[in-house]
Enzyme design. Structure first.
Site, PDB file in Angstrom:
ATOM      1  N   HIS A  50     -13.375  23.359  44.086  1.00  0.00           N
ATOM      2  CA  HIS A  50     -12.953  22.227  44.909  1.00  0.00           C
ATOM      3  C   HIS A  50     -14.009  21.127  44.874  1.00  0.00           C
ATOM      4  O   HIS A  50     -13.687  19.945  44.718  1.00  0.00           O
ATOM      5  CB  HIS A  50     -12.712  22.692  46.341  1.00  0.00           C
ATOM      6  CG  HIS A  50     -11.669  23.752  46.462  1.00  0.00           C
ATOM      7  ND1 HIS A  50     -10.461  23.547  47.113  1.00  0.00           N
ATOM      8  CD2 HIS A  50     -11.627  25.039  46.024  1.00  0.00           C
ATOM      9  CE1 HIS A  50      -9.739  24.660  47.075  1.00  0.00           C
ATOM     10  NE2 HIS A  50     -10.431  25.578  46.414  1.00  0.00           N
ATOM     11  N   ASP A  55      -9.500  17.463  50.765  1.00  0.00           N
ATOM     12  CA  ASP A  55      -8.950  18.710  50.244  1.00  0.00           C
ATOM     13  C   ASP A  55      -7.930  19.255  51.237  1.00  0.00           C
ATOM     14  O   ASP A  55      -8.110  19.152  52.453  1.00  0.00           O
ATOM     15  CB  ASP A  55     -10.092  19.715  50.057  1.00  0.00           C
ATOM     16  CG  ASP A  55      -9.670  20.943  49.276  1.00  0.00           C
ATOM     17  OD1 ASP A  55      -8.934  21.777  49.855  1.00  0.00           O
ATOM     18  OD2 ASP A  55     -10.082  21.093  48.120  1.00  0.00           O
ATOM     19  N   GLN A  88     -19.512  25.133  31.294  1.00  0.00           N
ATOM     20  CA  GLN A  88     -18.175  25.517  30.842  1.00  0.00           C
ATOM     21  C   GLN A  88     -17.447  24.403  30.103  1.00  0.00           C
ATOM     22  O   GLN A  88     -16.814  24.647  29.075  1.00  0.00           O
ATOM     23  CB  GLN A  88     -17.344  25.995  32.039  1.00  0.00           C
ATOM     24  CG  GLN A  88     -15.901  26.355  31.681  1.00  0.00           C
ATOM     25  CD  GLN A  88     -15.195  27.100  32.778  1.00  0.00           C
ATOM     26  OE1 GLN A  88     -15.575  28.216  33.115  1.00  0.00           O
ATOM     27  NE2 GLN A  88     -14.184  26.486  33.367  1.00  0.00           N
ATOM     28  N   HIS A 145      -9.847  33.582  34.693  1.00  0.00           N
ATOM     29  CA  HIS A 145      -9.170  33.972  35.929  1.00  0.00           C
ATOM     30  C   HIS A 145      -8.012  33.033  36.251  1.00  0.00           C
ATOM     31  O   HIS A 145      -7.219  33.307  37.140  1.00  0.00           O
ATOM     32  CB  HIS A 145     -10.171  33.970  37.080  1.00  0.00           C
ATOM     33  CG  HIS A 145     -10.797  32.616  37.311  1.00  0.00           C
ATOM     34  ND1 HIS A 145     -11.450  31.920  36.333  1.00  0.00           N
ATOM     35  CD2 HIS A 145     -10.846  31.834  38.420  1.00  0.00           C
ATOM     36  CE1 HIS A 145     -11.880  30.769  36.827  1.00  0.00           C
ATOM     37  NE2 HIS A 145     -11.530  30.689  38.082  1.00  0.00           N
TER      38      HIS A 145
END
Length: 474
Positions: A32, A138, A352, A367
């Site tokens: 997030h 959020d 990543q 995942h």
């Protein structure tokens, strides 16, 4: 206000003298924090100041872990560190019956203490010659912004950190699973049973009960190229509010400015020496800890597959990622010696986005957290899906059944069964060394190209971003 636009040389549009400021309110979990920090970069590129708020440790976490750009050097991006009371910070429990990171719940509850500081910041910005303040929050932070709509000239927009596919499928569930165009693929969709803990559902219900008239519109880190059908279906469910799919938030063109410096991660140097599409990247995000037995079976499966790999072995994040020691997960004795030259094990933070963008990376065992999905899809890398909790089981359905750019490693219906080394070996070989895997890679590459045609150089859907910026500066 079209007259406020000027065009930059890179095709992005800049807003001049709009006198609008944006306040970004992320949840204190890595996926997030990361998504909204990338969105902050996109909005500042339109010459709109962004104020990114959070607890001190989570601001530090967001800055430290972001990849693809340096937030410290971004003009008009301001960080506001607000104190929150100390909270109990239990370590991750790899032996928990549910993979959801329940140990993070105390840090989520601590965010309620941001409520007054955020309102004060909004008022301060309105008093500083801004005619409007936009708060992007959020969906798990509704209780922090519930007072903002009462402030004149302040507006709130809800950010959904999950896919529209997941969002609409949940709505479809609650409506009794009606048959309609677009729902055919839901026939065997993973159930939501045990996707999260009771404590998380309780926290979520508190946010939903407050929603009411808070939101003036919704934002997704997505693209209509990826899931236009489900974005349209989700839009019909939000009572006439505008919905913008302005992703991918992450940069799509990554520079090589650190290639010859000590700052460049070792994995990238190793990837430089490998063949194109020859390496599978294995990482399960920041919210999951694997059992010792799972690590052992995964290790054996990767070794037996005879494919090259980068494997990130880390425990789930703690509430404060900088506090205390982490468990050092053990691989089989002699393992790292046996895989030398063919595999790399990473125990620290891995870049990543850069790994996925590297031409030698040809697959991603994931995942299926939405942040990871968007990074992989935008870089054209197919996915071996191993969902763990939350929205991940249904994201895996989107990737494998709808987009057809991946395969399932662990079926959600068999989530309580150990994923054996044979399952891992077969999945890796299929993705990396078979005609089926080649087809998935081809489709992923084509999807990436289609996405890039819709975005600006730095990421973000150009048309939808223009629409959103025009709306908030109207």
């Amino acid at each position: 206000m079209a007259e406020n636009y000027t065009t930059k040389s890179n095709g992005q549009k800049s807003v001049q003298a709009a006198q609008v400021a944006v306040v970004m309110v992320p949840l204190s979990a890595q996926g997030h924090l990361n998504q909204l920090l990338h969105l902050s970069r996109l909005i500042t590129s339109c010459n709109i100041p962004v104020h990114y708020v959070g607890a001190t440790t989570h601001i530090r976490q967001a800055k430290f872990r972001v990849h693809g750009f340096d937030p410290v050097t971004v003009k008009n991006l301001h960080f506001h560190e607000f104190p929150t009371p100390p909270f109990e910070n239990p370590p991750p429990n790899p032996n928990a019956s549910n993979k959801f990171p329940n140990h993070l719940i105390p840090s989520f509850y601590a965010t309620i203490h941001l409520r007054e500081p955020v309102c004060s910041l909004v008022r301060q910005l309105l008093g500083a010659n801004n005619r409007r303040v936009i708060v992007i929050y959020d969906s798990m932070m509704t209780w922090v912004v519930e007072d903002v709509p009462a402030i004149p000239n302040a507006e709130c927009y809800r950010f959904n950190s999950v896919s529209a596919f997941h969002t609409f499928s949940m709505i479809w569930d609650t409506k009794g699973k009606p048959s309609q165009p677009g729902t055919e693929i839901f026939e065997d969709i993973p159930s939501v049973e045990n996707v999260a803990s009771p404590e998380l559902w309780e926290l979520w219900s508190k946010q939903v009960s407050l929603e009411g008239k808070i939101s003036s519109g919704e934002l997704y880190n997505s693209s209509r190229v990826i899931e236009g059908l489900y974005l349209d279906l989700a839009a019909k469910e939000i009572n006439g509010l505008n919905l913008w799919a302005i992703g991918p938030f992450n940069p799509l063109l990554l520079t090589e400015h650190n290639k010859d410096s000590n700052k460049r991660h070792q994995t990238l140097d190793w990837l430089d020496k490998q063949e194109p599409d020859s390496v599978i990247y294995v990482s399960f995000g920041t919210s999951t800890s694997l059992l010792t037995e799972e690590i052992e079976q995964l290790a054996i499966g990767l070794e037996k597959s005879l494919q090259k790999f980068i494997w990130v072995i880390r425990d789930a994040d703690k509430g404060d990622v900088f506090a205390g020691e982490e468990r050092r997960a053990q691989v089989p004795k002699g393992y790292e010696e046996r895989i030398k030259g063919r595999g790399i094990i990473v125990r620290d933070w891995a870049p990543q986005l850069e790994i996925l963008a590297h031409p030698s990376t040809g697959g991603f065992m994931s995942h299926c957290g939405w942040n990871s999905c968007m990074e992989s899809i935008s870089m054209g890398v197919p996915i071996a899906a191993w969902p763990m909790h939350s929205d991940q089981p249904r994201n895996s359905q989107l990737v494998t059944k709808f987009l057809k750019i991946g395969l399932i490693v662990r079926h959600w219906a068999r989530r309580d069964e150990l994923v054996t080394s044979e399952i891992v070996e077969n999945a890796v070989r299929t993705l990396m060394a078979s005609s089926d895997g080649d087809e998935m890679r081809k489709r992923a590459s084509e999807l990436s190209v289609a996405i890039k045609k819709t975005v600006t150089d730095g990421g973000g859907n150009g048309v939808e971003m223009d629409s959103f910026i025009a709306h908030i500066t109207r």
